[in-house]
Design a protein around this motif. Structure first.
Motif, PDB file in Angstrom:
ATOM      1  N   GLU A 173     -19.987  -2.642  88.731  1.00  0.00           N
ATOM      2  CA  GLU A 173     -19.942  -2.218  87.337  1.00  0.00           C
ATOM      3  C   GLU A 173     -19.988  -0.703  87.179  1.00  0.00           C
ATOM      4  O   GLU A 173     -19.825  -0.168  86.091  1.00  0.00           O
ATOM      5  CB  GLU A 173     -21.111  -2.831  86.552  1.00  0.00           C
ATOM      6  CG  GLU A 173     -22.492  -2.327  86.967  1.00  0.00           C
ATOM      7  CD  GLU A 173     -23.102  -3.134  88.111  1.00  0.00           C
ATOM      8  OE1 GLU A 173     -24.321  -3.054  88.293  1.00  0.00           O
ATOM      9  OE2 GLU A 173     -22.345  -3.844  88.814  1.00  0.00           O
ATOM     10  N   GLY A 174     -20.206  -0.011  88.291  1.00  0.00           N
ATOM     11  CA  GLY A 174     -20.253   1.447  88.254  1.00  0.00           C
ATOM     12  C   GLY A 174     -18.867   2.029  88.055  1.00  0.00           C
ATOM     13  O   GLY A 174     -17.845   1.382  88.281  1.00  0.00           O
ATOM     14  N   LYS A 175     -18.845   3.290  87.635  1.00  0.00           N
ATOM     15  CA  LYS A 175     -17.562   3.949  87.399  1.00  0.00           C
ATOM     16  C   LYS A 175     -16.863   4.204  88.729  1.00  0.00           C
ATOM     17  O   LYS A 175     -17.379   4.915  89.574  1.00  0.00           O
ATOM     18  CB  LYS A 175     -17.786   5.271  86.656  1.00  0.00           C
ATOM     19  CG  LYS A 175     -16.481   5.948  86.237  1.00  0.00           C
ATOM     20  CD  LYS A 175     -16.752   7.210  85.440  1.00  0.00           C
ATOM     21  CE  LYS A 175     -15.444   7.884  85.031  1.00  0.00           C
ATOM     22  NZ  LYS A 175     -15.687   9.122  84.257  1.00  0.00           N
ATOM     23  N   GLN A 176     -15.724   3.591  88.916  1.00  0.00           N
ATOM     24  CA  GLN A 176     -14.966   3.736  90.163  1.00  0.00           C
ATOM     25  C   GLN A 176     -13.746   4.623  89.935  1.00  0.00           C
ATOM     26  O   GLN A 176     -12.915   4.331  89.085  1.00  0.00           O
ATOM     27  CB  GLN A 176     -14.523   2.349  90.657  1.00  0.00           C
ATOM     28  CG  GLN A 176     -15.657   1.355  90.856  1.00  0.00           C
ATOM     29  CD  GLN A 176     -16.504   1.657  92.079  1.00  0.00           C
ATOM     30  OE1 GLN A 176     -16.053   2.334  92.993  1.00  0.00           O
ATOM     31  NE2 GLN A 176     -17.721   1.150  92.111  1.00  0.00           N
ATOM     32  N   GLY A 177     -13.651   5.695  90.684  1.00  0.00           N
ATOM     33  CA  GLY A 177     -12.496   6.568  90.561  1.00  0.00           C
ATOM     34  C   GLY A 177     -11.288   5.951  91.236  1.00  0.00           C
ATOM     35  O   GLY A 177     -11.401   5.042  92.063  1.00  0.00           O
ATOM     36  N   SER A 178     -10.106   6.452  90.909  1.00  0.00           N
ATOM     37  CA  SER A 178      -8.887   5.966  91.550  1.00  0.00           C
ATOM     38  C   SER A 178      -8.849   6.443  92.995  1.00  0.00           C
ATOM     39  O   SER A 178      -9.577   7.357  93.394  1.00  0.00           O
ATOM     40  CB  SER A 178      -7.663   6.491  90.806  1.00  0.00           C
ATOM     41  OG  SER A 178      -7.575   7.905  90.952  1.00  0.00           O
ATOM     42  N   SER A 179      -7.979   5.828  93.780  1.00  0.00           N
ATOM     43  CA  SER A 179      -7.854   6.209  95.185  1.00  0.00           C
ATOM     44  C   SER A 179      -7.417   7.666  95.318  1.00  0.00           C
ATOM     45  O   SER A 179      -7.907   8.401  96.181  1.00  0.00           O
ATOM     46  CB  SER A 179      -6.854   5.295  95.895  1.00  0.00           C
ATOM     47  OG  SER A 179      -7.323   3.963  95.926  1.00  0.00           O
ATOM     48  N   LEU A 180      -6.487   8.090  94.452  1.00  0.00           N
ATOM     49  CA  LEU A 180      -6.022   9.472  94.507  1.00  0.00           C
ATOM     50  C   LEU A 180      -7.147  10.442  94.162  1.00  0.00           C
ATOM     51  O   LEU A 180      -7.276  11.510  94.772  1.00  0.00           O
ATOM     52  CB  LEU A 180      -4.841   9.671  93.552  1.00  0.00           C
ATOM     53  CG  LEU A 180      -3.513   9.029  93.981  1.00  0.00           C
ATOM     54  CD1 LEU A 180      -2.465   9.221  92.893  1.00  0.00           C
ATOM     55  CD2 LEU A 180      -3.023   9.636  95.295  1.00  0.00           C
ATOM     56  N   ALA A 181      -7.982  10.063  93.187  1.00  0.00           N
ATOM     57  CA  ALA A 181      -9.118  10.909  92.810  1.00  0.00           C
ATOM     58  C   ALA A 181     -10.107  11.011  93.968  1.00  0.00           C
ATOM     59  O   ALA A 181     -10.661  12.081  94.235  1.00  0.00           O
ATOM     60  CB  ALA A 181      -9.797  10.348  91.570  1.00  0.00           C
ATOM     61  N   LYS A 182     -10.332   9.902  94.657  1.00  0.00           N
ATOM     62  CA  LYS A 182     -11.243   9.919  95.797  1.00  0.00           C
ATOM     63  C   LYS A 182     -10.708  10.782  96.929  1.00  0.00           C
ATOM     64  O   LYS A 182     -11.464  11.517  97.578  1.00  0.00           O
ATOM     65  CB  LYS A 182     -11.495   8.485  96.296  1.00  0.00           C
ATOM     66  CG  LYS A 182     -12.395   7.665  95.383  1.00  0.00           C
ATOM     67  CD  LYS A 182     -12.686   6.298  95.975  1.00  0.00           C
ATOM     68  CE  LYS A 182     -13.648   5.509  95.095  1.00  0.00           C
ATOM     69  NZ  LYS A 182     -13.955   4.178  95.670  1.00  0.00           N
ATOM     70  N   MET A 183      -9.393  10.714  97.170  1.00  0.00           N
ATOM     71  CA  MET A 183      -8.808  11.550  98.217  1.00  0.00           C
ATOM     72  C   MET A 183      -8.941  13.030  97.858  1.00  0.00           C
ATOM     73  O   MET A 183      -9.232  13.877  98.716  1.00  0.00           O
ATOM     74  CB  MET A 183      -7.337  11.160  98.448  1.00  0.00           C
ATOM     75  CG  MET A 183      -7.184   9.845  99.199  1.00  0.00           C
ATOM     76  SD  MET A 183      -5.478   9.489  99.694  1.00  0.00           S
ATOM     77  CE  MET A 183      -4.835   8.791  98.173  1.00  0.00           C
ATOM     78  N   GLY A 184      -8.752  13.343  96.579  1.00  0.00           N
ATOM     79  CA  GLY A 184      -8.935  14.714  96.135  1.00  0.00           C
ATOM     80  C   GLY A 184     -10.379  15.165  96.298  1.00  0.00           C
ATOM     81  O   GLY A 184     -10.645  16.316  96.677  1.00  0.00           O
ATOM     82  N   TYR A 193      -2.681   2.354  99.902  1.00  0.00           N
ATOM     83  CA  TYR A 193      -1.354   1.934 100.364  1.00  0.00           C
ATOM     84  C   TYR A 193      -1.211   0.411 100.274  1.00  0.00           C
ATOM     85  O   TYR A 193      -0.189  -0.099  99.805  1.00  0.00           O
ATOM     86  CB  TYR A 193      -1.147   2.409 101.798  1.00  0.00           C
ATOM     87  CG  TYR A 193       0.190   2.016 102.395  1.00  0.00           C
ATOM     88  CD1 TYR A 193       1.353   2.694 102.055  1.00  0.00           C
ATOM     89  CD2 TYR A 193       0.273   0.953 103.307  1.00  0.00           C
ATOM     90  CE1 TYR A 193       2.578   2.339 102.594  1.00  0.00           C
ATOM     91  CE2 TYR A 193       1.492   0.589 103.854  1.00  0.00           C
ATOM     92  CZ  TYR A 193       2.642   1.284 103.494  1.00  0.00           C
ATOM     93  OH  TYR A 193       3.838   0.913 104.031  1.00  0.00           O
ATOM     94  N   ARG A 194      -2.242  -0.311 100.704  1.00  0.00           N
ATOM     95  CA  ARG A 194      -2.210  -1.782 100.637  1.00  0.00           C
ATOM     96  C   ARG A 194      -2.132  -2.255  99.196  1.00  0.00           C
ATOM     97  O   ARG A 194      -1.395  -3.198  98.871  1.00  0.00           O
ATOM     98  CB  ARG A 194      -3.465  -2.357 101.307  1.00  0.00           C
ATOM     99  CG  ARG A 194      -3.432  -2.313 102.827  1.00  0.00           C
ATOM    100  CD  ARG A 194      -4.691  -2.908 103.417  1.00  0.00           C
ATOM    101  NE  ARG A 194      -4.912  -4.260 102.951  1.00  0.00           N
ATOM    102  CZ  ARG A 194      -6.004  -4.976 103.227  1.00  0.00           C
ATOM    103  NH1 ARG A 194      -6.968  -4.444 103.968  1.00  0.00           N
ATOM    104  NH2 ARG A 194      -6.143  -6.196 102.784  1.00  0.00           N
ATOM    105  N   LYS A 195      -2.896  -1.596  98.310  1.00  0.00           N
ATOM    106  CA  LYS A 195      -2.902  -1.986  96.905  1.00  0.00           C
ATOM    107  C   LYS A 195      -1.526  -1.775  96.281  1.00  0.00           C
ATOM    108  O   LYS A 195      -1.025  -2.630  95.543  1.00  0.00           O
ATOM    109  CB  LYS A 195      -3.954  -1.175  96.149  1.00  0.00           C
ATOM    110  CG  LYS A 195      -4.054  -1.525  94.668  1.00  0.00           C
ATOM    111  CD  LYS A 195      -5.098  -0.668  93.981  1.00  0.00           C
ATOM    112  CE  LYS A 195      -5.142  -0.974  92.488  1.00  0.00           C
ATOM    113  NZ  LYS A 195      -6.120  -0.112  91.772  1.00  0.00           N
TER     114      LYS A 195
END
Length: 303
Positions: free
Chosen positions: A175-186, A280-282
């Motif tokens: 339920e926590g705020k999850q950033g996008s994959s691109l945001a996490k890579m940044g 990539y899988r997503k």
């Protein structure tokens, strides 16, 4: 080896700290095991999670109470190893080892809730890397190493900020705020960049920066906080930190900076590869689902 044979069992293994770490680990195993039934939302905790938690506690103990901690007072290269263990390796392992239901129970009584803004990605990254870099400014580092209370407080604050920094990447609450994959890579790239200047200054310095690793008198005083007995005996018996190292203080300093940067790059590089692979899988899965939907629509139209 490395001169450890000259120190007592207590100096090497810090029995009080070891006892505290064992008590925390035992409490974790009880709560996630026999006592889990006392939590209404509890679910079985996998062996993998328990191994991650215990591995993180082991690394934290080695870095802050075991032989690596003692070596970290004698050689700068080992000091940077303790930093890597304490703030880059141990926190994510411990955090991943705590099951979701236990995290919810912990956060219900979170006294730091009003300071939740510190866990925002940019704030957490700048805070941890800023404090880490500040600590390695020579005058601040030597002061902290020579003052026991400041030393303990600074290390506790660094650990807390490292947890905040890691929270963005491994938030265990669905339920926590999850950033996008691109945001996490940044975010990963940001952390890798923020630590680079401090490591660069250490690696490319043309002279030794820290008196606690180059001045025998200052070194002996700093050692007084991690060994029993009179630290001046160290000067009489060994002369200074160079007795325990096969490297000159300058080379030891450079090796420490390189080791820290390499470990950071390896840990964050591995995390970056994992996040990229998941992204990539997503993306592939969504493309396949979209193609499947198009084929279904075409079949229906044909009918």
């Amino acid at each position: 080896m490395l001169g450890l044979e000259y120190f007592s069992f207590a100096d090497l293994w810090s029995p009080l700290f070891l006892t505290a770490m064992l008590l925390v680990t035992a409490t974790y195993l009880l709560i996630t095991g026999p006592m889990s039934e006392k939590f209404a939302t509890a679910e079985p905790t996998s062996v993998a999670k328990k191994i991650m938690f215990m591995s993180g506690m082991f690394l934290l103990y080695l870095a802050q109470g075991g032989p690596v901690s003692l070596l970290g007072h004698m050689m700068f290269s080992f000091h940077m190893l303790t930093m890597a263990f304490s703030y880059l390796a141990a926190p994510p392992l411990i955090m991943l080892g705590i099951p979701t239901w236990l995290w919810r129970a912990i956060l219900k009584v979170n006294p730091f809730k009003p300071l939740g803004f510190l866990a925002r990605p940019i704030v957490a990254a700048v805070l941890f890397n800023g404090l880490f870099s500040l600590y390695h400014i020579a005058v601040i580092h030597d002061y902290v190493m020579l003052n026991f209370t400041a030393h303990r407080l600074y290390y506790i604050v660094l650990f807390i900020t490292s947890v905040l920094m890691w929270w963005t990447l491994i938030n265990p609450l669905p339920e926590g705020k999850q950033g996008s994959s691109l945001a996490k890579m940044g975010y990963i790239f940001l952390n890798m960049v923020l630590l680079t200047p401090a490591c660069g200054l250490i690696i490319f310095a043309s002279h030794t920066l820290y008196a606690t690793y180059s001045d025998p008198v200052v070194w002996a005083e700093a050692m007084g906080y991690c060994i029993s007995g009179d630290p001046t005996v160290l000067l009489q018996n060994f002369g200074g930190p160079t007795f325990f190292s096969i490297m000159s203080p300058l080379v030891d300093q450079q090796v420490g900076g390189i080791a820290m940067k390499f470990i950071q790059e390896f840990i964050f590089g591995s995390m970056l590869a994992y996040v990229f692979f998941q992204w990539y899988r997503k993306e592939n899965r969504e493309d396949e689902d979209a193609k499947s939907d198009d084929l279904s629509d075409q079949s229906l139209n044909h009918v």
